[in-house]
Every structure is written in structure tokens, then in C-alpha cells.
Write an enzyme that holds these catalytic residues in place. Structure first.
Site, PDB file in Angstrom:
ATOM      1  N   ASP A   8      74.983  77.040 -58.905  1.00  0.00           N
ATOM      2  CA  ASP A   8      75.976  77.558 -58.364  1.00  0.00           C
ATOM      3  C   ASP A   8      75.859  77.957 -56.791  1.00  0.00           C
ATOM      4  OD1 ASP A   8      78.843  78.475 -57.953  1.00  0.00           O
ATOM      5  OD2 ASP A   8      77.693  80.459 -58.161  1.00  0.00           O
ATOM      6  N   MET A   9      76.764  78.087 -55.999  1.00  0.00           N
ATOM      7  CA  MET A   9      76.528  78.551 -54.773  1.00  0.00           C
ATOM      8  C   MET A   9      76.900  79.955 -54.350  1.00  0.00           C
ATOM      9  SD  MET A   9      75.502  76.001 -52.765  1.00  0.00           S
ATOM     10  CE  MET A   9      75.931  75.979 -51.216  1.00  0.00           C
ATOM     11  N   ASP A  10      78.338  80.222 -54.259  1.00  0.00           N
ATOM     12  CA  ASP A  10      78.630  81.813 -54.128  1.00  0.00           C
ATOM     13  C   ASP A  10      78.024  82.537 -55.084  1.00  0.00           C
ATOM     14  OD1 ASP A  10      80.839  81.531 -51.549  1.00  0.00           O
ATOM     15  OD2 ASP A  10      81.092  79.616 -52.903  1.00  0.00           O
ATOM     16  N   SER A  42      79.693  73.790 -57.894  1.00  0.00           N
ATOM     17  CA  SER A  42      80.424  74.912 -57.192  1.00  0.00           C
ATOM     18  C   SER A  42      82.126  74.830 -57.503  1.00  0.00           C
ATOM     19  CB  SER A  42      80.276  75.009 -55.570  1.00  0.00           C
ATOM     20  OG  SER A  42      81.298  76.015 -55.028  1.00  0.00           O
ATOM     21  N   GLY A  43      82.844  75.871 -57.275  1.00  0.00           N
ATOM     22  CA  GLY A  43      84.307  75.724 -57.268  1.00  0.00           C
ATOM     23  C   GLY A  43      84.846  75.243 -55.873  1.00  0.00           C
ATOM     24  N   LYS A 190      82.622  72.612 -64.638  1.00  0.00           N
ATOM     25  CA  LYS A 190      81.146  72.331 -64.152  1.00  0.00           C
ATOM     26  C   LYS A 190      80.252  71.634 -65.387  1.00  0.00           C
ATOM     27  CE  LYS A 190      81.199  75.986 -60.623  1.00  0.00           C
ATOM     28  NZ  LYS A 190      80.215  77.004 -60.038  1.00  0.00           N
ATOM     29  N   ASP A 213      76.924  82.405 -61.596  1.00  0.00           N
ATOM     30  CA  ASP A 213      77.112  83.968 -61.760  1.00  0.00           C
ATOM     31  C   ASP A 213      78.649  84.376 -62.048  1.00  0.00           C
ATOM     32  OD1 ASP A 213      78.187  83.095 -59.130  1.00  0.00           O
ATOM     33  OD2 ASP A 213      78.381  85.236 -58.436  1.00  0.00           O
ATOM     34  N   ASN A 216      83.259  80.553 -64.164  1.00  0.00           N
ATOM     35  CA  ASN A 216      83.348  79.227 -64.094  1.00  0.00           C
ATOM     36  C   ASN A 216      82.222  78.489 -64.078  1.00  0.00           C
ATOM     37  OD1 ASN A 216      82.591  80.198 -61.599  1.00  0.00           O
ATOM     38  ND2 ASN A 216      83.705  78.280 -60.510  1.00  0.00           N
TER      39      ASN A 216
END
Length: 269
Positions: A8-10, A42-43, A190, A213, A216
Site C-alpha cells: 500500500d502507499m499512504d 492503493s486506493g 485490492k 494499514d 481497504n
């Protein structure tokens, strides 16, 4: 042996200032040499994610928009969009909720009627491809999700509790950030996108490492033996993972990758 790494990113590969751990760039060619595939999940929209990796795009695969869009080498591998009725239903509910703004997200652009939301998403912090429009209901082409931006005294949980019971059976709702929720099509996550890639590449969950984190991300945890929730994740997210990594502000994703794969970064022992 780990053959697939998904992050994931954020709140995960990015720190709280939305800055990427640039050490990942040094690891990408080494992972490729070892036959390890790296996927960003990612979202966020694809253009935003592509900017974070720029010249490294040929070395990665991108799961964007919570699994609705999968890209590799700037080619579309998979897309699952919302229809006009689903878009309108989401917007109708959002209009009834106080201290919220709707955001219609398409494959390569997002749309808002709020100057404040536009300024935030188009800023260097997020660098989204974003367009300010007069009517969100007219934005129906290639829509991946309808997001809800929360501000003021509203919370993501209170908005979730109010919105979820009003959605039709074929739709779902997920908390995707500290001030954001996403509606989408049930079964498009995802995790479902990751499962499709695993099948395509012949890689098992036992050979897969995942970091996330938020809620999602939890479907991805189900697709990996090495499922890591970040230390900064909510307890409910951690409960769905097998392991807990360190904090996103301390480079925990890259550190864990190095520890589990034996790969090293120049200048680090």
C-alpha cells in the site's frame, strides 16, 4: 521463498508527509534480478501513483483505485467500473451527510465540485489529475469509485455507519484513509486484483508478502502468508494480518523487505 511483494502507499510506503521511502527505488532492480515482482496497491488514482515511481514504472505493477484498475508498463490489464445508477446512488447518499464532499474517481482523472478538495488533491502532496466540475452526476465515463471526503466534526466511522445500510447489495463501502471512504462494486478489492495477478503469474500466497494499514488492505492480507499490518494501523486492521511491521515514518516496509529477502541497499549493512 518470496516471489511477490505488494505494498500500500499512504500510511505504509509513504510517511505522514506523503513522501515515499526512496530506498525502494534501489531495491526494485535487485528484486527483479531475484525474480521477485513488486506491486503497488492503493486506493489512489493511477496518474498519482505513476508520478511516485516515474522512470521505475517498467519495474512494477500498479493496482489502483482499490483494485478497480490494474496497470503494467502503462498498459491496462484489468478494469471494473461503476454504472450510472451506482454512481448516482452513492452521490445521493453523500448529499445527505453533513460536513462531507463527494469525489467521483475515474481511471485517469477525478472530479469534484469543491475548490478546497481540488486544491488539496492537485497539490504536490497528492499530485492527482483532478478536474473542477459543476455537476458530479454527469461524470460517468470509466468511473472506478465514488469517494467521500470527511471534514469538520464528522468522522469516517460515523459516515460509514450512516452510509453503508443505504447501499444496494452489489455495492460496498470501505474506510480508505483518515478522512476518506470509498464506495465501489462488491468483490472488487485490492485483494481480488492481487488474486488475479497471483493466478496470472503462478505465485502462491505462501510466496507473497503484503503491507497495508487501512481496511481497504485487509482483503490482500487474506492472499498472503506474509501479511504485515503497519504499526500505525488501527487495531481492527492489525487483527486481520499475521504480522505487524514498524511505523510508516521509519521506513518499516523497506526494512522488512530487506530482512525477509536478504537484499541490501548500498551504504546500509
Amino acid at each position: 521463498m518470496i516471489k511477490l511483494i505488494v505494498s500500500d502507499m499512504d500510511g505504509t510506503l509513504l510517511n505522514d508527509e506523503k513522501q515515499i521511502d526512496k530506498r525502494i527505488y534501489s531495491l526494485l532492480p535487485k528484486m527483479r534480478e531475484e525474480g521477485i515482482r513488486f506491486v503497488v496497491a492503493s486506493g489512489r488514482q493511477y496518474p498519482s501513483l505513476a508520478r511516485d515511481f516515474q522512470e521505475h514504472l517498467p519495474e512494477i505493477t500498479v493496482i489502483a483505485e482499490n483494485g478497480a484498475l490494474v496497470m503494467q508498463n502503462e498498459k491496462e490489464l484489468y478494469f471494473k467500473g461503476m454504472n450510472e445508477k451506482q454512481i448516482a446512488h452513492s452521490l445521493d447518499i453523500i448529499e445527505t451527510l453533513p460536513e462531507t464532499e463527494g469525489l467521483v474517481c475515474a481511471k485517469y482523472c477525478c472530479y469534484t465540485t469543491s475548490q478546497e478538495v481540488y486544491d488539496l488533491l492537485a497539490s504536490p502532496k497528492f499530485h492527482y489529475d483532478c478536474e473542477l466540475v459543476d455537476d458530479l452526476y454527469k461524470m460517468t465515463d470509466g468511473v472506478t469509485k465514488v469517494s467521500l471526503m470527511v471534514y469538520g466534526n464528522s468522522t469516517t466511522q460515523s459516515c460509514y455507519d450512516a452510509m453503508y445500510p443505504q447501499l444496494p447489495e452489489e455495492m460496498t463501502l470501505v474506510i480508505s484513509g483518515d478522512a476518506c471512504l470509498d464506495t465501489g462494486i462488491k468483490g472488487v478489492t485490492k485483494g481480488s486484483a492481487l488474486a488475479a495477478l497471483q493466478e496470472m503469474w503462478g505465485i502462491s500466497p505462501e510466496e507473497t508478502l503484503v503491507f497495508g494499514d487501512q481496511f481497504n488492505d485487509v482483503e490482500m492480507f487474506d492472499q498472503a502468508y506474509y501479511s504485515y499490518a503497519m504499526e500505525n494501523a488501527m487495531d481492527g486492521v492489525k487483527e486481520r494480518a499475521r504480522f505487524v511491521a514498524g511505523n510508516n515514518n521509519n521506513g518499516a516496509v523497506v526494512d522488512t523487505i530487506c530482512r525477509l529477502t536478504g537484499l541490501t541497499i548500498e551504504g546500509e549493512l
